[in-house]
Scaffold this motif. Sequence first.
Motif, PDB file in Angstrom:
ATOM      1  N   LEU A  95     -11.911  94.341  49.183  1.00 54.20           N
ATOM      2  CA  LEU A  95     -13.218  94.224  49.828  1.00 54.20           C
ATOM      3  C   LEU A  95     -13.996  95.529  49.709  1.00 54.20           C
ATOM      4  O   LEU A  95     -13.496  96.594  50.091  1.00 54.20           O
ATOM      5  CB  LEU A  95     -13.024  93.856  51.300  1.00 54.20           C
ATOM      6  N   ILE A  96     -15.203  95.430  49.184  1.00 52.35           N
ATOM      7  CA  ILE A  96     -16.112  96.581  49.133  1.00 52.35           C
ATOM      8  C   ILE A  96     -17.205  96.358  50.173  1.00 52.35           C
ATOM      9  O   ILE A  96     -17.980  95.400  50.063  1.00 52.35           O
ATOM     10  CB  ILE A  96     -16.746  96.743  47.739  1.00 52.35           C
ATOM     11  N   TYR A  97     -17.241  97.208  51.181  1.00 48.84           N
ATOM     12  CA  TYR A  97     -18.350  97.168  52.130  1.00 48.84           C
ATOM     13  C   TYR A  97     -19.442  98.098  51.621  1.00 48.84           C
ATOM     14  O   TYR A  97     -19.195  99.283  51.385  1.00 48.84           O
ATOM     15  CB  TYR A  97     -17.896  97.592  53.524  1.00 48.84           C
TER      16      TYR A  97
ATOM     17  N   PHE B 156     -16.276  96.248  62.447  1.00 47.26           N
ATOM     18  CA  PHE B 156     -15.047  97.011  62.621  1.00 47.26           C
ATOM     19  C   PHE B 156     -13.828  96.093  62.766  1.00 47.26           C
ATOM     20  O   PHE B 156     -12.733  96.431  62.302  1.00 47.26           O
ATOM     21  CB  PHE B 156     -15.187  97.939  63.828  1.00 47.26           C
ATOM     22  N   GLU B 157     -14.016  94.943  63.376  1.00 50.43           N
ATOM     23  CA  GLU B 157     -12.918  93.983  63.471  1.00 50.43           C
ATOM     24  C   GLU B 157     -12.516  93.494  62.082  1.00 50.43           C
ATOM     25  O   GLU B 157     -11.314  93.407  61.754  1.00 50.43           O
ATOM     26  CB  GLU B 157     -13.334  92.801  64.347  1.00 50.43           C
ATOM     27  N   ALA B 158     -13.507  93.165  61.274  1.00 48.82           N
ATOM     28  CA  ALA B 158     -13.230  92.688  59.917  1.00 48.82           C
ATOM     29  C   ALA B 158     -12.623  93.797  59.063  1.00 48.82           C
ATOM     30  O   ALA B 158     -11.713  93.558  58.255  1.00 48.82           O
ATOM     31  CB  ALA B 158     -14.509  92.155  59.277  1.00 48.82           C
TER      32      ALA B 158
ATOM     33  N   ILE C 237     -20.374  88.065  46.338  1.00 47.25           N
ATOM     34  CA  ILE C 237     -21.301  88.889  47.111  1.00 47.25           C
ATOM     35  C   ILE C 237     -21.823  88.079  48.286  1.00 47.25           C
ATOM     36  O   ILE C 237     -22.160  86.897  48.149  1.00 47.25           O
ATOM     37  CB  ILE C 237     -22.494  89.371  46.253  1.00 47.25           C
ATOM     38  N   VAL C 238     -21.897  88.721  49.440  1.00 43.89           N
ATOM     39  CA  VAL C 238     -22.586  88.156  50.587  1.00 43.89           C
ATOM     40  C   VAL C 238     -23.420  89.283  51.187  1.00 43.89           C
ATOM     41  O   VAL C 238     -22.986  90.441  51.216  1.00 43.89           O
ATOM     42  CB  VAL C 238     -21.585  87.560  51.605  1.00 43.89           C
TER      43      VAL C 238
ATOM     44  N   PRO D 158     -17.768  89.827  58.401  1.00 45.87           N
ATOM     45  CA  PRO D 158     -16.486  89.117  58.421  1.00 45.87           C
ATOM     46  C   PRO D 158     -16.381  88.041  57.352  1.00 45.87           C
ATOM     47  O   PRO D 158     -15.273  87.739  56.872  1.00 45.87           O
ATOM     48  CB  PRO D 158     -16.427  88.519  59.837  1.00 45.87           C
ATOM     49  N   ILE D 159     -17.517  87.459  56.949  1.00 42.39           N
ATOM     50  CA  ILE D 159     -17.480  86.500  55.838  1.00 42.39           C
ATOM     51  C   ILE D 159     -16.993  87.195  54.575  1.00 42.39           C
ATOM     52  O   ILE D 159     -16.204  86.639  53.800  1.00 42.39           O
ATOM     53  CB  ILE D 159     -18.873  85.877  55.621  1.00 42.39           C
ATOM     54  N   GLY D 160     -17.440  88.425  54.371  1.00 49.02           N
ATOM     55  CA  GLY D 160     -16.977  89.200  53.221  1.00 49.02           C
ATOM     56  C   GLY D 160     -15.474  89.402  53.231  1.00 49.02           C
ATOM     57  O   GLY D 160     -14.816  89.327  52.186  1.00 49.02           O
TER      58      GLY D 160
END
Length: 410
Positions: free
Chosen positions: A240-242, A227-229, A134-135, A194-196
């Motif tokens: 990856l879960i945003y 959006f880039e990530a 998690i971050v 982006p770290i995620g």
Amino acid sequence: PLPHRSGMTAMMTAGALLRAAGRSLSSNKSTGLAVAVQQRAFANKAVESPSDAMTVSIPIAFEAHRIDPPDQFVETSGTEIVAMFTQAYLMRRLEIASDVLYKGKFIRGFCHLYDGQEAVCVGMEAALTKEDAIVTSYRDHCTHLGRGGTPLEVMAELMGRVDGASKGMGGSMHMYKRDAHFFGGNGIVGAQTPIGAGLAFAMQYEKKPNVAVAMYGDGAANQGQLFEALNIAALWDLPLIYVCENNHYGMGTAMDKSAKSPEYFKRGDYVPGLKVDGMDALAVKKAVAFAKAHCVAGKGPIVLEMDTYRYHGHSMSDPGSTYRTRDEITGIRQERDPVERLRKLIVEHALLDQGEIKQIEKLQRKIVDDAVAAGKASPEPPLENLMLNMNQVTDNVVIRGVDSSSLTAL
């Protein structure tokens, strides 16, 4: 919510566990330690009591984008519901204490409180393991608790003391717990997104059956780096879960004034999304479990929008009343409060009686009070810590000036 079975067994299991915790407390001379130990043990018991299993309906339907939504029923137990309430109440009391400490000038600098949004952390942790990463943003006190951190680590860090999560050198926005794959809060809006993606890439590269969760608010949802990530995560099918914690206000700006399209779960366009009642811990659990299964199956990222609300202002310097009415805040407290909704489940399903609920509340208040006292007693970091994590080897280091001919050797 409708129970699938009688709550009698659940009441017996949860009640027996609570009484055992009380005996542990009374037999330990170190009250703060005993309460902290029972809190962690209580939460762990949630997955160890199949005898009080039940199925509960989720009242507010999921909304889906480019994916079939999960059903409206969640598998849980009486013990898990009580543990969720216990954890959520602890989080609430910790943030209330943080408010008092800030106003008393024990906490300096930025301080962003999470009260009102507790169901997101509590429900999310019920669906994840500590091997998942998690971050999050700067509103990170309760995320640290959810990852297994202690109230003392939070309180000491808030006051800049050595017993803090980051040894007193990070403050409110920089909780961190590497052994639980919590990569901290981030002070720059959207910087964690982006770290995620990087954390998710690590999971995929190492072939781990886990996910990375990157949390951000509606105020960060317009950031280009998100959006880039998301694009690279979708290209590489990263696990990856945003999680967009939509508390409806980015600082003091309502979402309809900052976002042309405030349906954040659809913002991924080509990435599936789900809108969730972020004030319902069981709905969050169901959604995150659904999202994790999607990701570990190799289907790529997913966006979860948690419809939630913060009671305090954006930070302690924001009274939170100039861009919304007090009636609005009161209405949310009365109708959607996440802690009270868990309390209501306990009462409706006869999991505990009122005396046992009050005992839980008393124990959690004691945890927070002890953490505040211990945090105040903790020393400040020594001066030598200022250079502790900096490179001090200056051999062959040259500093360039404003023009290429100006060079200074250290």
